[in-house]
Design a protein around this motif. Structure first.
Motif, PDB file in Angstrom:
ATOM      1  N   UNK B  72     -17.954 -98.401 -51.393  1.00 34.19           N
ATOM      2  CA  UNK B  72     -16.735 -97.731 -50.900  1.00 34.19           C
ATOM      3  C   UNK B  72     -16.211 -96.778 -51.967  1.00 34.19           C
ATOM      4  N   UNK B  73     -16.324 -97.222 -53.199  1.00 41.54           N
ATOM      5  CA  UNK B  73     -15.828 -96.395 -54.302  1.00 41.54           C
ATOM      6  C   UNK B  73     -16.580 -95.060 -54.342  1.00 41.54           C
ATOM      7  N   UNK B 121      -7.679 -93.914 -50.129  1.00 39.20           N
ATOM      8  CA  UNK B 121      -6.831 -95.072 -50.472  1.00 39.20           C
ATOM      9  C   UNK B 121      -7.697 -96.332 -50.562  1.00 39.20           C
ATOM     10  N   UNK B 122      -8.622 -96.505 -49.619  1.00 37.02           N
ATOM     11  CA  UNK B 122      -9.473 -97.718 -49.668  1.00 37.02           C
ATOM     12  C   UNK B 122     -10.327 -97.700 -50.923  1.00 37.02           C
ATOM     13  N   UNK B 123     -10.849 -96.502 -51.247  1.00 36.49           N
ATOM     14  CA  UNK B 123     -11.695 -96.423 -52.454  1.00 36.49           C
ATOM     15  C   UNK B 123     -10.848 -96.782 -53.679  1.00 36.49           C
ATOM     16  N   UNK B 134      -1.465 -99.542 -56.673  1.00 37.18           N
ATOM     17  CA  UNK B 134      -0.120 -98.948 -56.576  1.00 37.18           C
ATOM     18  C   UNK B 134      -0.205 -97.574 -55.900  1.00 37.18           C
ATOM     19  N   UNK B 135      -1.169 -96.779 -56.370  1.00 37.85           N
ATOM     20  CA  UNK B 135      -1.296 -95.416 -55.810  1.00 37.85           C
ATOM     21  C   UNK B 135      -1.536 -95.478 -54.312  1.00 37.85           C
ATOM     22  N   UNK B 217      -0.766 -89.653 -56.112  1.00 44.22           N
ATOM     23  CA  UNK B 217      -2.124 -89.165 -55.826  1.00 44.22           C
ATOM     24  C   UNK B 217      -3.005 -89.376 -57.043  1.00 44.22           C
ATOM     25  N   UNK B 218      -2.443 -89.072 -58.210  1.00 42.75           N
ATOM     26  CA  UNK B 218      -3.247 -89.198 -59.451  1.00 42.75           C
ATOM     27  C   UNK B 218      -3.663 -90.651 -59.665  1.00 42.75           C
ATOM     28  N   UNK B 219      -2.778 -91.600 -59.286  1.00 41.08           N
ATOM     29  CA  UNK B 219      -3.103 -93.017 -59.559  1.00 41.08           C
ATOM     30  C   UNK B 219      -4.344 -93.424 -58.776  1.00 41.08           C
ATOM     31  N   UNK B 220      -4.449 -92.863 -57.586  1.00 43.13           N
ATOM     32  CA  UNK B 220      -5.593 -93.290 -56.748  1.00 43.13           C
ATOM     33  C   UNK B 220      -6.902 -92.828 -57.376  1.00 43.13           C
TER      34      UNK B 220
END
Lengths: 124, 318, 216, 495
Positions: B72-73, B121-123, B134-135, B217-220
């Motif tokens: 997924x990543x 988001x899932x990745x 958190x992201x 966005x950056x956190x993700x």
């Protein structure tokens, strides 16, 4: 195109956890994930929180802290519940239509007959 | 049978052309906004080509992936990129007809972008780090708030033009002549707020920082490196360009080419570039003059946009 | 007295018998009223057979008189004697109100019959009016009376009303069909009689309103 | 002799032989054999019809066109199914000496007689004979209802007969008035009442008498079909009748009565245009669906639940016919076909369950029957899915066609209410059967131990019927589909 070129040299490294060791405790759980949403839509979800601290000797030396939070099943309680109860109440109300008396059944046919005759009489 | 195949072939040809064009221009837009922001703070700002240098650097670097991450990543950035690129084919840019407009209209557009967002988001959750979690959580919260407002804004203008299909929407607004109905201003303001939220600009999310508490966005995409990061950066740049083009199409389509004549194309290109630049300036001004809102203040911002969209709807039809 | 006056007289007579049946308490008299009503129907059939070149009506008239004026009343009276319940217990509606309702139903029946084009004898209008009213009154009788025998009688009144129409205005239903229908009516009465026997053996009374266990 | 005459003669003969007493094995063989031959003859009739020749006998008194061919083949099929199921049913009851040889003779005599009557109804072209045949079915059903001779079966039989006779009185008045509307155009003799004669003469029928006649006829045959508000006899009758007879009434009689309603509807269409009787049928149909809904939600008995379900299905068919149009007619007839395939499975599995627990009340059967009678419960669940019109099965398609017709016509609000009722019905039905079959198993100390479920002829019939019904969802034999189209032509097109 990018995939082919980069594939063969992937470096596997531990996930970055701000230097501290990464454990299941630092991970985002489902509750944490949905926390912002439940806080924003408080009115609908109505989250409840319960925190118990167990301490034998004195309240300063806590053995255990229990945290329990729930969100209210608003849809079941306020939408489906009343709807179902309403429909069943109506259904029970309608049961009187078939209450066993043959005279009532014949009365239905009589009423239907008279209504149709009156309606037919009208349309000369 | 053959005319249909050639017809589809032509459409896909145009689609690829348009996607490639937007992909090429996207990093330029990102760096121009950075440069304009710097100018406002009377700094020099990065050279205009900086976007391309970053992408080239990242593409050459070695991808670093966390040992706990699954497929997924890896899939995250690729689907995000694919979604962004395919969304561009649904929006008319230079010509008053989107290349693949027969495939779908506003709903398909919003759906594709949402797919990209969901996959990213899932990745982000896949790495198991607190930042990704958190992201993703914050991004999803904002999406839950922003998307209804986005849909409502788009539907208001779609209702005015009587069709969900962006191509015909532009054509009807063009035929209607340049008439500024008061509800257009309200709908534009509402949609502008949503565009800020969707592309992660200052009042909602700070693109420039890696400060744990403020970045969304950056956190993700914290865990990504090398080509993966390049894909995500490029895709978010294209997305931003797409949103701005969408705003242009819905409200100020004047100047768009109605035929394939080269002259009309050039005029359309200049008109489009100018308008997008003006919008970029607006974004820069809002970024520079506003402070970042706390996460739980964002609902108020979005409710303003919802209010505006409802008002626009009401005014147009009452 | 012209043929059509006789017809109207007989039809009116049948309607009067229907009214009397509604006002009647004793079962045996009700059966006799039904017999008389069928007799009138036979007379109507016979007069039409005479006045019009429809010979097969004589056969229908004969069957009606034989079956409905004689056989069925005898069968029902024998049934009443065997069961021994002679009087109708208090019906749902007392007699005056039920008569008023019958008047209302007659008005409905007649109002509808005005829609008919004038039959060959100019009598169609009245025959249809009487027939429809008798039908509605028979149905009303079934609704308000509790005794099984009265319900059978009411059913037969409805049947008589239909036969009045069949005889009166049509240029003659095919004989085979009329025979079949008469035969079926007799069969139905027979089966009703058997059922009444079994109900009385099981429930010791002919009160149909007691039969109300099957609900919902 | 003519094929039609044979198709009628065989069940009559089977009934006659059945009524005499003889060795059990021989009687059972006669019944199943007779009904099987009848079914084969029905197929032959339809094949002859599809081959182009309109089979007729007794000078057009019996005439099989598209519509009657479909109803004939369905009645034959259901007759065969109920005959074979009845054998196993009687054996089981006899083993528990609930059934005396006299009662067995009654069934052996009445079932084929019932099939004969329904076949006669669907074959006859003459309205008078049609009425007599419907009267025969009524009388035959009375004895079937009083088969178990309980207090309640007497009550059910009385209500059935009183309401039935009243309905038939209305129907007779309807036919007489229809005949009166024709006056001199219809000619003399038996053929004057032929349906084909009425269709030829339709435009010159006197409108007012015709309108009155159509109304009375629709009420009369509506009572036999079980359309609301004349449906009240149906739940009681189906609960009391033994399940093989219940199936014959629920499917054979329902198709027959609907066949009569359709014939009258077609005459009214030809003379007054589809609006008059179409709207009447639509209202009665909708009324039936709305009245059936609450009773399915709060039902306390399994067989009554199926009775209300067949009231609902009659309502759906009436709505289909009422909506009119090619789609409406096709939807209704498709619905009739799939209903005739699915309903027997439900009745048989419900009957088996009721028989094993010696009562069809939900509280007496207890919940969680899947542990006690897996095959019957499984079939019941399958049947429920079919009857409620869940997607893979045929009834779903027919309901979709009817809904398409509904939304296409100007009765949009009525169709939306109709759809809502269908949804509530689905929920109610699945809830009831789900609770019954999959609910918590009965507490062990309940002393009424149900009989073990053994695999015998009737169980085999149910399984075969279930297989046929599920296959029919995906593959309808070409000839059956052609038959349905021919029937639609009759109901809507240029018959």
């Amino acid at each position: 195109m990018i995939e082919r070129w980069a594939w063969w040299s992937v470096r596997r490294v531990a996930t970055w956890g701000c230097g501290g060791e990464l454990s299941s405790r630092t991970e985002y759980t489902a509750t944490a994930f949905s926390k912002p949403l439940t806080m924003i839509f408080r009115a609908i979800y109505r989250p409840t929180r319960q925190v118990e601290t167990l301490a034998q000797v004195s309240s300063y030396f806590t053995q255990e802290v229990r945290y329990r939070s729930e969100i209210e099943p608003t849809f079941e309680r306020y939408v489906y519940g009343p709807l179902l109860r309403g429909v069943l109440r109506v259904a029970n109300g309608m049961k009187v239509l078939q209450a066993g008396s043959l005279h009532a059944y014949l009365a239905y046919v009589l009423v239907l007959g008279v209504l149709l005759l009156v309606w037919l009489g009208g349309t000369k | 049978m053959t005319p249909i195949i050639s017809e589809i072939g032509r459409a896909f040809g145009f689609a690829l052309l348009q996607a490639a064009g937007l992909l090429a221009v996207a990093p330029l837009l990102k760096t121009t906004i950075k440069k304009m922001k710097a100018r406002l703070q009377n700094r020099q700002g990065p050279p205009l080509m900086q976007g391309y240098y970053d992408l080239a650097k990242l593409l050459r670097k070695e991808p670093v992936r966390s040992d706990v991450a699954s497929w997924v990543f890896v899939a995250g950035p690729r689907v995000y990129f694919a979604a962004a690129v395919s969304a561009t084919t649904l929006v008319p840019v230079l010509i008053d007809a989107a290349p693949l407009e027969m495939a779908g209209g506003i709903l398909l557009l919003v759906g594709t972008l949402a797919l990209g967002r969901f996959m990213l988001a899932t990745a982000a959750l896949d790495t198991g780090s607190a930042f990704g979690g958190m992201g993703a959580s914050r991004d999803m919260t904002i999406a839950a708030l922003a998307e209804p407002a986005l849909m409502l804004g788009l539907f208001t203008s779609a209702l005015a033009a009587g069709s969900l299909n962006l191509g015909s929407l532009v054509r009807t607004t063009l035929q209607g002549g340049v008439t500024f109905h008061p509800s257009d201003f309200l709908a534009f303001a509402g949609l502008f707020i949503i565009v800020i939220a969707e592309t992660g600009r200052i009042p909602v999310d700070n693109p420039a920082t890696h400060l744990e508490l403020t970045m969304i966005h950056e956190a993700m995409i914290l865990e990504y490196a090398g080509p993966d990061l390049a894909l995500v950066e490029w895709a978010s740049a294209v997305k931003e360009l797409l949103y701005l083009t969408l705003l242009v199409d819905l409200f100020v389509p004047a100047g768009i080419a109605t035929s394939l004549a080269p002259l009309a194309i050039v005029v359309a290109l200049l008109a489009w570039a100018g308008k997008v630049l003006v919008l970029a300036m607006a974004v820069t001004v809002t970024e520079s003059t506003n402070a970042k809102l706390r996460l739980f203040r964002v609902p108020e911002l979005v409710s303003i946009s919802l209010g505006l969209a409802f008002l626009a709807l009401a005014i147009r039809f009452l | 007295m012209a043929i059509s006056d006789l017809l109207i007289l007989c039809a009116a007579g049948m309607l009067v018998t229907a009214y009397l049946m509604v006002g009647q308490k004793a079962l045996v008299t009700a059966v006799r009223l039904y017999g008389f009503q069928s007799l009138l129907l036979g007379i109507v059939a016979a007069t039409i057979a005479i006045s019009q070149p429809r010979r097969e009506l004589f056969v229908t008239a004969a069957i009606t008189v034989a079956l409905k004026a004689v056989l069925i009343p005898w069968f029902l009276t024998r049934l009443i004697d065997r069961i021994g319940i002679r009087r109708e217990i208090e019906p749902f509606l007392n007699v005056p109100t039920s008569l008023l309702v019958c008047l209302g139903l007659t008005v409905v029946g007649y109002r509808v019959s005005t829609g008919f084009q004038e039959g060959a004898l100019g009598v169609a209008h009245h025959l249809i009016g009487v027939a429809l009213s008798m039908l509605l009154i028979g149905l009303f009788l079934m609704v308000t009376r509790k005794k099984a025998i009265t319900q059978i009688l009411a059913l037969l009144t409805v049947e008589n009303a239909v036969f009045l129409v069949a005889v009166g205005i049509t240029p003659g239903m095919p004989l085979v069909v009329e025979l079949g229908i008469a035969f079926d009516v007799i069969l139905a009465v027979l089966v009703l009689g058997i059922l009444v026997h079994r109900i009385v053996d099981r429930f010791e009374s002919m009160d149909v309103s007691r039969l109300s266990k099957l609900k919902g | 002799m003519n094929l039609l005459v044979w198709t009628l003669a065989v069940p009559l003969a089977t009934a006659a032989i059945g009524a005499l007493n003889g060795p059990r094995k021989f009687k059972e063989a006669v019944m199943i054999g007779g009904l099987a031959i009848t079914f084969v003859l029905c197929i032959a009739t339809t094949r002859q019809f599809l081959g182009g020749a309109i089979p007729a006998a007794f000078g057009e008194a019996l005439r099989v066109d598209g519509l009657s061919a479909l109803v004939v083949v369905l009645s034959g099929f259901v007759g065969l199914l109920s005959g074979t199921y009845a054998v196993g049913y009687l054996r089981r009851n006899e083993a528990r000496n609930l059934v005396t040889p006299r009662m067995r003779r009654e069934i052996h005599g009445l079932l084929p007689a019932y099939v004969f009557a329904t076949l006669l109804v669907s074959m006859t072209n003459n309205l008078g004979i049609m009425w007599i045949a419907v009267e025969l079915t009524t009388l035959a059903s009375v004895f079937l209802i009083t088969f178990h001779d309980r207090d309640t079966s007497l009550e059910a039989a009385w209500k059935f007969l009183v309401l039935g006779s009243l309905g038939l009185g209305f129907a007779l008045l309807g036919i007489v008035l229809l005949f009166a509307a024709g006056e001199e155009h219809l000619g003399e003799g038996l053929s004057a009442l032929n349906w084909t004669r009425f269709m030829q003469v339709a435009p010159s029928l006197h409108p007012f008498t015709l309108r009155l006649g159509v109304v009375f006829a629709l009420i009369g045959y509506g009572t036999k079909a079980g359309l609301a508000p004349m449906h009240t006899w149906k739940p009681d009758a189906y609960r009391e009748a033994p399940s093989p007879a219940g199936v014959l009434m629920a499917v054979g009689m329902l198709n027959g009565a609907l066949y009569c309603v359709l014939r009258i509807h077609l005459i009214s269409n030809a003379a007054l245009g589809p609006a008059f009787s179409g709207d009447l049928l639509l209202t009665l149909g909708l009324l039936s669906v709305f009245i059936a809904t609450p009773f399915i939600l709060v039902q306390w008995n399994l067989k009554r639940l199926l009775a209300y379900s067949s009231i609902e299905h009659v309502g759906i068919m009436a709505v289909g016919i009422g909506l009119g149009g090619e789609a409406g007619a096709f939807g209704a007839l498709l619905h009739m076909t799939y209903h005739s395939l699915a309903k027997p499975v439900a009745f048989f599995s419900a009957g088996t369950l009721a028989q094993l627990h010696s009562s069809s009340n939900f509280d007496r059967i207890g919940t969680g029957t899947v542990s006690r009678a897996p095959i019957a419960s499984g079939l019941l669940v399958l049947a429920t899915l079919m009857i409620t019109g869940s997607p893979p099965f045929g009834l779903f398609f027919s309901e979709m066609v009817i809904l398409k017709a509904g939304f296409g016509s100007q009765h949009v609000t009525a169709t939306t209410l109709f759809l809502a009722a269908l949804i509530v019905l689905f929920c109610g039905f699945v809830f009831q059967i789900g609770r019954l079959v999959l609910g918590p198993p009965r507490d062990p100390k309940d002393r009424r131990v149900p009989k073990a479920e053994q695999f015998d002829l009737s169980m085999a019939t149910v399984i075969v019927a279930a297989i046929l019904a599920s296959i029919s969802a995906f593959y309808l034999p070409a000839s059956l589909l052609a038959l349905i189209h021919a029937a639609t032509q009759v109901v809507w097109g240029t018959a």
